[in-house]
Design a protein around this motif. Structure first.
Motif, short mmCIF file in Angstrom:
data_model
loop_
_atom_site.label_atom_id
_atom_site.label_comp_id
_atom_site.label_asym_id
_atom_site.label_seq_id
_atom_site.Cartn_x
_atom_site.Cartn_y
_atom_site.Cartn_z
N ILE A 1 0.93 -1.19 0.06
CA ILE A 1 -0.04 -0.08 -0.08
C ILE A 1 0.84 1.06 0.01
O ILE A 1 0.58 2.17 -0.74
N ILE A 2 1.78 1.12 0.72
CA ILE A 2 2.96 2.47 0.75
C ILE A 2 3.28 2.80 -0.47
O ILE A 2 3.46 3.79 -0.83
N ALA A 3 3.62 1.80 -1.26
CA ALA A 3 4.66 1.97 -2.62
C ALA A 3 3.49 2.34 -3.41
O ALA A 3 3.47 3.38 -4.32
N ALA A 4 1.96 1.98 -3.56
CA ALA A 4 0.95 2.47 -4.22
C ALA A 4 0.49 3.96 -4.02
O ALA A 4 0.36 4.78 -4.98
N GLN A 5 0.59 4.24 -2.79
CA GLN A 5 0.39 5.65 -2.23
C GLN A 5 1.59 6.55 -2.75
O GLN A 5 0.93 7.93 -3.09
N LYS A 6 2.62 6.05 -2.78
CA LYS A 6 3.81 7.09 -3.16
C LYS A 6 3.95 6.95 -4.83
O LYS A 6 4.83 7.70 -5.45
N LYS A 7 3.39 5.85 -5.29
CA LYS A 7 3.43 5.92 -7.01
C LYS A 7 4.57 5.53 -7.42
O LYS A 7 5.18 6.33 -8.38
N THR A 8 5.37 4.79 -6.81
CA THR A 8 6.86 4.46 -7.17
C THR A 8 6.82 3.84 -8.66
O THR A 8 5.80 2.83 -8.75
N LEU B 1 10.36 -1.17 -11.97
CA LEU B 1 11.66 -1.09 -12.51
C LEU B 1 11.61 -1.71 -13.87
O LEU B 1 10.93 -2.89 -14.05
N GLY B 2 12.02 -1.19 -14.80
CA GLY B 2 12.34 -1.46 -16.29
C GLY B 2 11.19 -1.21 -17.22
O GLY B 2 10.95 -1.78 -18.11
N THR B 3 9.97 -0.44 -16.38
CA THR B 3 8.74 -0.27 -17.21
C THR B 3 8.50 1.28 -16.97
O THR B 3 9.35 2.17 -16.42
N ASN B 4 7.47 1.56 -17.75
CA ASN B 4 6.75 3.09 -17.98
C ASN B 4 5.66 3.23 -16.57
O ASN B 4 4.96 4.17 -16.77
N PHE B 5 5.45 1.87 -16.11
CA PHE B 5 4.25 2.00 -15.17
C PHE B 5 4.84 2.31 -13.79
O PHE B 5 5.78 2.46 -13.45
N THR B 6 3.60 2.75 -12.98
CA THR B 6 4.03 3.08 -11.64
C THR B 6 3.04 2.05 -10.85
O THR B 6 2.00 1.47 -11.25
N ILE B 7 3.48 1.76 -9.67
CA ILE B 7 2.89 0.49 -9.08
C ILE B 7 1.27 0.62 -8.67
O ILE B 7 0.53 -0.28 -8.59
N ASP B 8 0.88 1.96 -8.49
CA ASP B 8 -0.72 2.03 -8.36
C ASP B 8 -1.52 1.65 -9.38
O ASP B 8 -2.59 1.21 -9.25
N GLU B 9 -0.74 1.71 -10.80
CA GLU B 9 -1.40 1.02 -11.62
C GLU B 9 -1.62 -0.49 -11.63
O GLU B 9 -2.53 -1.14 -12.43
N LEU B 10 -1.07 -1.07 -10.86
CA LEU B 10 -1.12 -2.78 -10.65
C LEU B 10 -2.19 -2.98 -9.77
O LEU B 10 -2.40 -4.20 -9.67
N VAL B 11 -2.84 -1.96 -9.07
CA VAL B 11 -3.77 -2.38 -7.96
C VAL B 11 -5.03 -2.93 -8.81
O VAL B 11 -5.70 -2.12 -9.63
N ALA B 12 -5.57 -4.03 -8.30
CA ALA B 12 -6.86 -4.45 -8.96
C ALA B 12 -7.99 -4.00 -8.09
O ALA B 12 -9.13 -3.82 -8.59
N SER B 13 -7.83 -3.95 -6.62
CA SER B 13 -9.05 -3.27 -5.77
C SER B 13 -8.27 -3.07 -4.65
O SER B 13 -7.10 -3.54 -4.30
N LYS B 14 -8.85 -2.31 -3.84
CA LYS B 14 -8.30 -1.89 -2.37
C LYS B 14 -8.91 -2.91 -1.48
O LYS B 14 -8.81 -2.52 -0.14
N ASP B 15 -9.13 -4.07 -1.79
CA ASP B 15 -9.27 -5.18 -0.57
C ASP B 15 -7.88 -5.41 -0.05
O ASP B 15 -6.93 -5.60 -1.08
N VAL B 16 -7.93 -5.37 1.23
CA VAL B 16 -6.77 -5.49 1.69
C VAL B 16 -6.51 -7.09 2.04
O VAL B 16 -7.04 -7.89 2.11
N THR B 17 -5.10 -7.54 2.01
CA THR B 17 -4.71 -8.85 2.43
C THR B 17 -5.13 -8.93 3.95
O THR B 17 -5.22 -7.92 4.74
N PHE B 18 -4.90 -10.13 4.42
CA PHE B 18 -5.31 -10.49 5.88
C PHE B 18 -4.57 -9.78 6.74
O PHE B 18 -5.02 -9.25 7.81
#
Length: 548
Positions: A185-192, A195-212
């Motif tokens: 979550i912290i990486a998605a919030q910071k939009k880091t 590596l090796g792409t033009n994507f930011t990590i927040d783009e990889l989120v399918a849903s904000k359902d949290v893990t256990f």
């Protein structure tokens, strides 16, 4: 000849048959077993076929990463949020204890479970899912989790585990790390960036359902950046020398619409295959969610080790007891070479002190386990026996530096370890009609065949009393104390149905011959007690000799 055994009283070869009162015989047998465990020598045996190579051998790393046989020595310390944290000094002390006390018996793998990436100053005090915790995670510029440098100073300044892993390797041991599936979550919030792409990590989120645990969001595993993210994690850890990854939360216990995360397992498996330099994966936390696609069979196609038991807490009821049938009977027929269905940690010795447990406070040094396990010796022996016959990895969750002679003897019994390392055809079998049980109790029986010798292994367990969900309530037990008879017929073990079938019987925890038994095995066992037996020299000849 019906279930009768001739005994040698002078040798105290106790077993239960018509020649000895049931309760007396069982009590003597269990007493002898426990006494033998406590007094067993812990000297190493270089002749055992699973002995690891020397720590300076070029064969060490290939051996540690070889998944063609079970790995005995995953040791969970550390860091679940209810358990407290750990630091580098304490973790390496556990590695030293494993290297000196257990490695001669085949133990080679050390796991750092959840918590290494969280600041030690708050980790022990607040549930991990609270918002204040997210700011206390360590990540790099590409959103990859890093260890807390305060607690793991050798990882500073670049967040690399390499120096610590090199130290562990010098002791002849493997080292693994916990990884939660999904997007930090912290990486998605910071939009880091990924590596090796033009994507930011927040783009990889399918849903904000949290893990256990509450620190990751569910990943969109069809997004091309998701594979790249796992590639970057595996490449980083491969460069640091990591040996295995404990991939958590994939089997259906987090919330949201998509509890099964087999897509994430497939991504990580692909990264490991291409970039992992022999690293292997262990999936958790079970039991697998059969209905949602995370069956043991499907997960084991991607990972050699798949958890089938839920996390064990320091209690028999509602925790340890569930492994004897509820989580294990279904996957047992699917076990095959190089693929293992694992149970959860074995509470043993000095274990973690959960926050909120009455009368238990973490400290004074919350980095280490701080309370004695509440399991009885009978319960520990029974669970260790199940772990062995199910060919699970052995996960002692107590501090290795504080284990007593009983614990060390339990973990170094080569006869029982052999069942894990060299058995096949593992299965639960029904009890005899003379002691009727459901699959979950009060009597539970497991059997397996030795892969080399013409031996059969048999585990007989008295589950009474157990939780209501398992069906062996206290009022169904044969005795108010919980003692119960457990019988199993030889024919259900795969032996000849002939009335003259007999076998030599050895009780393995105490390494004691129990003489020759005909047609069935019969025992009266104390509450939660068990027998771990080896049957040898089996014959259906009516002229078979007896031990007298």
């Amino acid at each position: 000849q019906e279930s009768m055994l001739c005994l040698k009283p002078a040798a105290m070869k106790a077993f239960v048959g018509k020649s000895m009162p049931l309760q007396q015989g069982a009590s003597l047998l269990i007493f002898l077993s426990i006494q033998a465990i406590v007094s067993r020598t812990v000297a190493g045996d270089a002749s055992i076929p699973w002995a690891p190579p020397p720590s300076n051998s070029p064969e060490l790393i290939p051996f540690l990463r070889n998944t063609s046989r079970p790995k005995l020595a995953f040791s969970t310390y550390i860091g679940w949020y209810e358990d407290g944290g750990m630091n580098e000094t304490e973790l390496f002390l556990q590695a030293e204890a494993m290297a000196t006390r257990l490695r001669p018996h085949g133990w080679t793998h050390l796991l750092h479970d959840y918590g290494w990436q969280v600041c030690g100053s708050t980790f022990n005090l607040t549930p991990i899912s609270t918002p204040t915790h997210l700011g206390c995670y360590h990540i790099d510029q590409y959103g990859r989790l890093l260890p807390d440098p305060q607690r793991y100073p050798s990882t500073s300044p670049d967040g690399s585990w390499k120096a610590f892993i090199d130290r562990v390797h010098t002791r002849g041991l493997a080292f693994g790390l916990h990884l939660m599936h999904g997007v930090p979550i912290i990486a998605a919030q910071k939009k880091t960036p990924v590596l090796g792409t033009n994507f930011t990590i927040d783009e990889l989120v399918a849903s904000k359902d949290v893990t256990f645990i509450g620190d990751h969001w569910v990943m969109n595993t069809t997004h091309p950046g998701s594979q790249a993210y796992y590639d970057s994690v595996v490449s980083m850890w491969a460069d640091q020398g990591l040996d295995f990854i404990y991939f958590d939360g994939v089997e259906g216990y987090q919330g949201g619409a998509s509890p099964c995360q087999i897509g994430a397992v497939a991504l990580l498996a692909d990264s490991l295959r291409r970039l992992g330099n022999g690293m292997f994966m262990y999936t958790s936390f079970g039991p697998p969610a059969e209905a949602s696609g995370c069956s043991y069979q499907s997960l084991s196609e991607l990972a050699p080790y798949v958890r089938v038991g839920s996390d064990t807490i320091d209690s028999w009821y509602g925790s340890v007891e569930s492994g004897f049938s509820q989580f294990t009977r279904s996957p047992a027929p699917s076990l095959r070479p190089h693929h293992f269905a694992d149970l959860a940690a074995m509470p043993l010795g000095k274990v973690h002190c959960p926050l909120g447990k009455p009368g238990c406070v973490p400290g004074p040094d919350y980095y280490i386990p701080s309370s004695k396990s509440t399991l009885t010796q009978d319960e520990v022996i029974s669970y260790a026996s199940l772990v062995a016959i199910f060919r699970s990895s052995w996960w002692p969750s107590g501090a290795l530096t504080d284990m007593n002679d009983f614990a060390i003897s339990l973990l170094t019994n080569s006869d029982v370890i052999r069942i894990t390392m060299m058995s096949k055809n593992t299965r639960q079998v029904p009890t005899s009609p003379s002691t009727p049980s459901t699959w979950t109790g009060p009597g539970v029986v497991w059997t397996a065949d030795d892969a080399v010798e013409d031996w059969k292994y048999v585990l007989m367990v008295n589950m009474c009393p157990c939780s209501g969900s398992l069906g062996c309530y206290p009022h169904t037990c044969a005795d108010p104390s919980g003692a119960s008879d457990v019988d199993v017929d030889f024919v259900d073990l795969g032996l000849s149905p002939s009335p003259s079938t007999s076998c030599d019987v050895t009780e393995l925890w105490g390494a004691r011959s129990l003489g020759r038994q005909f047609r069935k095995l019969h025992a009266n066992l104390r509450s939660h007690a068990s027998l771990q037996l080896r049957l040898s020299n089996c014959t259906d000849s009516p002229t078979a000799s007896w031990i007298r």
